[in-house]
Enzyme design. Sequence first.
Site, PDB file in Angstrom:
ATOM      1  CD  GLU A 147     -61.877 -21.974 -50.072  1.00 59.73           C
ATOM      2  OE1 GLU A 147     -61.827 -21.381 -48.974  1.00 59.73           O
ATOM      3  OE2 GLU A 147     -62.843 -21.884 -50.841  1.00 59.73           O
ATOM      4  CB  SER A 174     -59.500 -19.138 -49.412  1.00 55.68           C
ATOM      5  OG  SER A 174     -60.151 -19.637 -48.279  1.00 55.68           O
ATOM      6  CE1 TYR A 205     -57.478 -20.114 -44.163  1.00 57.79           C
ATOM      7  CE2 TYR A 205     -57.063 -19.817 -46.500  1.00 57.79           C
ATOM      8  CZ  TYR A 205     -57.934 -19.841 -45.431  1.00 57.79           C
ATOM      9  OH  TYR A 205     -59.263 -19.583 -45.640  1.00 57.79           O
ATOM     10  NE  ARG A 246     -63.616 -13.633 -43.341  1.00 51.73           N
ATOM     11  CZ  ARG A 246     -63.298 -14.716 -44.036  1.00 51.73           C
ATOM     12  NH1 ARG A 246     -63.359 -15.910 -43.482  1.00 51.73           N
ATOM     13  NH2 ARG A 246     -62.919 -14.605 -45.298  1.00 51.73           N
ATOM     14  CG  ASP A 301     -63.682 -11.223 -46.355  1.00 47.19           C
ATOM     15  OD1 ASP A 301     -63.672 -11.269 -45.104  1.00 47.19           O
ATOM     16  OD2 ASP A 301     -63.453 -12.213 -47.065  1.00 47.19           O
ATOM     17  CD  GLU A 337     -65.010 -13.296 -50.944  1.00 45.66           C
ATOM     18  OE1 GLU A 337     -65.561 -14.396 -51.156  1.00 45.66           O
ATOM     19  OE2 GLU A 337     -63.835 -13.055 -51.247  1.00 45.66           O
ATOM     20  CG  ASN A 383     -66.012 -15.638 -46.877  1.00 52.66           C
ATOM     21  OD1 ASN A 383     -65.489 -16.221 -47.808  1.00 52.66           O
ATOM     22  ND2 ASN A 383     -65.746 -14.366 -46.585  1.00 52.66           N
TER      23      ASN A 383
END
Length: 298
Positions: free
Chosen positions: A7, A134, A204, A243, A245, A261, A263
């Site tokens: 990443e 990601s 992205y 965050r 998900d 998950e 983050n």
Amino acid sequence: MGGWSSEREVSLMSGKGVADALRERGWSNVSTLDMGRDVAERLNELKPDVVFNALHGHPGEDGTVQGMLELMGIPYTHSGVTTSAIAIDKELTKLLLVPAGVRMPRGTMVKSADLHSGDPLPRPYVLKPVNEGSSVGVAIVTAEGNYGSPIGRDVAGPWAEFDELLAEPFIAGHELTVAVLGDEALCVTELKPKVGFYDFDSKYTDGLTEHICPARVPDEIAQSMLDMALTAHRVLGCKGASRSDFRWDDTQGEAGVYLLEVNTQPGMTPLSLVPEQARQRGISYGELVEQLIAEALQ
């Protein structure tokens, strides 16, 4: 920012955004550091008052860099050593969150080499590295897919990159996410990729995913995700921003909400979800950055 994880490019964008925002808000002593193997030496030269950790993935999000900063006595943003080490490992995260009442898909660890002799779960299922973010290395294996049955040895996929993978049932439905800032869940965003699923490119690349913020879901479904995200943030001991998900199978009602998950160092790029949700709550990007720094210095 930067570093050498998968990443890296996202981290460079996050770091640039943070540095630019601080300078625009009058901070005159901002330094950026593209992390190399000499990171400790460079930090010793810079002698920062605080580090904004804009790294994503290994070793900046897994507790390694956090441990170094602890040893050096340098305050830093986001979560600490233990939280980072647990949250980046999807199986360890489940061990803490499921007993706390957070619904997560049941998964099983599988040797990548074993995938060539048979499926670990009934199709469709998801294969993912246990400690990448990601959507790096994620594959959805379906009955109609072109991976083969069993998965072919010469077919490209995460089984060629990782020795061991986490297999989980595929949850049909909606892709959603919730940011937690400080100790408050902000809102729910639904993510609608134009093609395929919400993978690295969809996350992205501008224009590949529609962000619906706030998500147009029933109030009880939104509240379920807000509650789960805040519980996860607290149980894991996250600091600053996190965050969570989710997937929601709308045919199952509230029972179809699953946290995938957490983050601990979410992106800060122009397309990132935490800044977007903060704006929805009246917090500008620059204010968000300053709030994270202020918490790190407490």
